[in-house]
Design a protein around this motif. Structure first.
Motif, PDB file in Angstrom:
ATOM      1  N   GLY A 216       4.620 -23.121  22.454  1.00  0.00           N
ATOM      2  CA  GLY A 216       3.231 -22.719  22.650  1.00  0.00           C
ATOM      3  C   GLY A 216       2.296 -23.880  22.931  1.00  0.00           C
ATOM      4  N   ALA A 217       2.717 -25.090  22.577  1.00  0.00           N
ATOM      5  CA  ALA A 217       1.887 -26.269  22.826  1.00  0.00           C
ATOM      6  C   ALA A 217       2.268 -26.965  24.126  1.00  0.00           C
ATOM      7  CB  ALA A 217       2.016 -27.250  21.657  1.00  0.00           C
ATOM      8  N   MET A 218       3.203 -26.390  24.841  1.00  0.00           N
ATOM      9  CA  MET A 218       3.708 -27.014  26.072  1.00  0.00           C
ATOM     10  C   MET A 218       2.915 -26.534  27.284  1.00  0.00           C
ATOM     11  SD  MET A 218       7.749 -27.015  27.139  1.00  0.00           S
ATOM     12  CE  MET A 218       8.528 -28.561  27.643  1.00  0.00           C
ATOM     13  N   ASN A 219       3.006 -27.276  28.383  1.00  0.00           N
ATOM     14  CA  ASN A 219       2.448 -26.824  29.658  1.00  0.00           C
ATOM     15  C   ASN A 219       2.937 -25.403  29.931  1.00  0.00           C
ATOM     16  OD1 ASN A 219       2.730 -26.238  32.574  1.00  0.00           O
ATOM     17  ND2 ASN A 219       1.852 -28.274  32.853  1.00  0.00           N
ATOM     18  N   PRO A 220       2.040 -24.442  30.160  1.00  0.00           N
ATOM     19  CA  PRO A 220       2.459 -23.038  30.299  1.00  0.00           C
ATOM     20  C   PRO A 220       3.497 -22.799  31.386  1.00  0.00           C
ATOM     21  CG  PRO A 220       0.078 -23.198  30.061  1.00  0.00           C
ATOM     22  CD  PRO A 220       0.575 -24.597  30.232  1.00  0.00           C
ATOM     23  N   LEU A 221       3.405 -23.502  32.500  1.00  0.00           N
ATOM     24  CA  LEU A 221       4.367 -23.299  33.575  1.00  0.00           C
ATOM     25  C   LEU A 221       5.752 -23.788  33.161  1.00  0.00           C
ATOM     26  CD1 LEU A 221       2.217 -24.329  36.684  1.00  0.00           C
ATOM     27  CD2 LEU A 221       2.721 -22.030  35.839  1.00  0.00           C
TER      28      LEU A 221
ATOM     29  N   ARG B  20      18.487 -27.141  30.748  1.00  0.00           N
ATOM     30  CA  ARG B  20      17.836 -27.430  29.470  1.00  0.00           C
ATOM     31  C   ARG B  20      17.785 -28.934  29.201  1.00  0.00           C
ATOM     32  NH1 ARG B  20      20.249 -24.155  24.647  1.00  0.00           N
ATOM     33  NH2 ARG B  20      18.739 -25.508  23.583  1.00  0.00           N
ATOM     34  N   ARG B  21      18.817 -29.653  29.579  1.00  0.00           N
ATOM     35  CA  ARG B  21      18.811 -31.109  29.360  1.00  0.00           C
ATOM     36  C   ARG B  21      17.720 -31.793  30.171  1.00  0.00           C
ATOM     37  NH1 ARG B  21      24.787 -30.507  28.875  1.00  0.00           N
ATOM     38  NH2 ARG B  21      25.304 -31.219  26.755  1.00  0.00           N
ATOM     39  N   ILE B  22      17.306 -31.155  31.254  1.00  0.00           N
ATOM     40  CA  ILE B  22      16.233 -31.707  32.074  1.00  0.00           C
ATOM     41  C   ILE B  22      14.861 -31.334  31.505  1.00  0.00           C
ATOM     42  CG2 ILE B  22      15.135 -31.611  34.351  1.00  0.00           C
ATOM     43  CD1 ILE B  22      17.959 -31.115  35.520  1.00  0.00           C
ATOM     44  N   VAL B  23      14.702 -30.070  31.118  1.00  0.00           N
ATOM     45  CA  VAL B  23      13.385 -29.550  30.744  1.00  0.00           C
ATOM     46  C   VAL B  23      13.053 -29.762  29.270  1.00  0.00           C
ATOM     47  CG1 VAL B  23      11.939 -27.474  30.670  1.00  0.00           C
ATOM     48  CG2 VAL B  23      13.546 -27.814  32.565  1.00  0.00           C
ATOM     49  N   GLU B  24      14.034 -29.569  28.400  1.00  0.00           N
ATOM     50  CA  GLU B  24      13.761 -29.495  26.964  1.00  0.00           C
ATOM     51  C   GLU B  24      13.212 -30.781  26.345  1.00  0.00           C
ATOM     52  OE1 GLU B  24      16.002 -27.205  23.293  1.00  0.00           O
ATOM     53  OE2 GLU B  24      16.378 -26.742  25.398  1.00  0.00           O
ATOM     54  N   PRO B  25      13.599 -31.968  26.820  1.00  0.00           N
ATOM     55  CA  PRO B  25      13.007 -33.181  26.237  1.00  0.00           C
ATOM     56  C   PRO B  25      11.486 -33.241  26.344  1.00  0.00           C
ATOM     57  CG  PRO B  25      15.009 -33.747  27.414  1.00  0.00           C
ATOM     58  CD  PRO B  25      14.719 -32.302  27.724  1.00  0.00           C
ATOM     59  N   GLY B  26      10.910 -32.429  27.240  1.00  0.00           N
ATOM     60  CA  GLY B  26       9.462 -32.384  27.353  1.00  0.00           C
ATOM     61  C   GLY B  26       8.774 -31.921  26.073  1.00  0.00           C
TER      62      GLY B  26
ATOM     63  N   GLY C 208       5.633 -37.377  14.239  1.00  0.00           N
ATOM     64  CA  GLY C 208       5.185 -37.754  15.576  1.00  0.00           C
ATOM     65  C   GLY C 208       6.178 -38.660  16.284  1.00  0.00           C
ATOM     66  N   ASP C 209       7.454 -38.515  15.938  1.00  0.00           N
ATOM     67  CA  ASP C 209       8.515 -39.358  16.487  1.00  0.00           C
ATOM     68  C   ASP C 209       9.065 -38.706  17.760  1.00  0.00           C
ATOM     69  OD1 ASP C 209      10.748 -40.860  17.075  1.00  0.00           O
ATOM     70  OD2 ASP C 209      11.783 -40.472  15.180  1.00  0.00           O
TER      71      ASP C 209
ATOM     72  N   HIS D  92       6.740 -34.339  23.830  1.00  0.00           N
ATOM     73  CA  HIS D  92       5.415 -34.836  24.194  1.00  0.00           C
ATOM     74  C   HIS D  92       4.290 -33.842  23.889  1.00  0.00           C
ATOM     75  CE1 HIS D  92       7.286 -38.242  26.228  1.00  0.00           C
ATOM     76  NE2 HIS D  92       8.169 -37.381  26.695  1.00  0.00           N
ATOM     77  N   VAL D  93       4.616 -32.725  23.221  1.00  0.00           N
ATOM     78  CA  VAL D  93       3.571 -31.746  22.936  1.00  0.00           C
ATOM     79  C   VAL D  93       2.706 -32.228  21.771  1.00  0.00           C
ATOM     80  CG1 VAL D  93       5.044 -29.867  23.739  1.00  0.00           C
ATOM     81  CG2 VAL D  93       4.950 -30.391  21.295  1.00  0.00           C
TER      82      VAL D  93
END
Length: 249
Positions: A149-154, A94-100, A196-197, A103-104
């Motif tokens: 839901g706004a994230m890259n689906p994969l 999660r620490r790797i993926v969740e910060p993404g 938007g921070d 950027h949504v």
């Protein structure tokens, strides 16, 4: 959310029945109706959930395919145990993926809904009613769902599964302890999302993961299960688990 499908005439199609069984059993796994480390058979699942044998088999097979259960020869299926290593792996991923999520790009309708949820959560938390926890979690989960839901689906698919793991670990460790996990990051998250921070969103997500890690550790330190040298808690004998699931003769 359960998938649905109807055959001609409005009756559920065989595929729809299988999908319902798969979704129902995933929910049962996440909510620990099917307890970690438990051994279950098709007959057990049929009796517990009122499913046909084909639907029970489909649900168990899906749990196995997705890593939630393991087939045990002549015994049934073992529901994925909760171990220290699993907890650590989930939090690390999660620490790797969740910060993404920082950027949504949310739609205006999603932003408006989050604003409404903020008002609802403010009222719920101000009341201090312990029975409101379920409602609070529902609304917080909705915020997470809008971001996902706004994230890259994969990427979203992998993160959703990590959240399922985290939810299952939380439910399991909460048990009947009376010590429930509460999210303190939610207003920081809302404010960062609406402003938007990106740095604020990432900080809020990492703060949530750190808080869950502290909660998991706190609950584990109250566990009286024996430990094996150099490893996590001793696993129970599968035969013992299987015996506890046998029907009286």
């Amino acid at each position: 959310m359960l998938r649905s499908g109807l055959a001609e005439g409005g009756l559920p199609s065989p595929d729809a029945k299988s999908r319902f069984a798969e979704d129902r059993m995933l929910a049962a796994t996440i909510w620990c109706e099917l307890r970690p480390g438990e051994i279950v058979t098709e007959a057990d699942i049929m009796e517990r959930f009122g499913l046909s044998r084909a639907a029970a088999r489909s649900g168990l097979t899906r749990l196995g395919f997705d890593g939630w259960a393991t087939s045990k020869a002549r015994m049934g299926w073992e529901i994925l145990p909760v171990s220290g290593q699993l907890i650590g792996d989930v939090l690390e991923a999660r620490r790797i993926v969740e910060p993404g999520l920082a950027h949504v790009q949310l739609s205006e309708s999603a932003r408006a809904e989050i604003t409404q949820i903020e008002t609802i959560l403010t009222a719920l938390m101000r009341g201090g009613d312990q029975t409101a926890l379920g409602s609070i979690r529902h609304h917080v989960d909705r915020i997470d769902g809008l971001l996902l839901g706004a994230m890259n689906p994969l990427t979203a698919r992998h993160l959703r599964k990590l959240w399922h793991h985290s939810a299952r670990i939380t439910h399991y460790l909460e048990g009947d302890s009376g010590t429930l996990f509460r999210r303190d990051d939610v207003f920081d998250l809302i404010h960062a999302v609406l402003a938007g921070d990106r740095a604020g969103v990432e900080s809020a997500r990492l703060a949530l993961i750190a808080a869950q890690e502290r909660y998991f550790l706190h609950q584990l330190l109250k566990n009286d299960a024996p430990l094996l040298p150099g490893s996590g808690m001793a696993t129970r004998d599968p035969q013992e688990n299987a015996a506890s699931n046998r029907r009286p003769s």
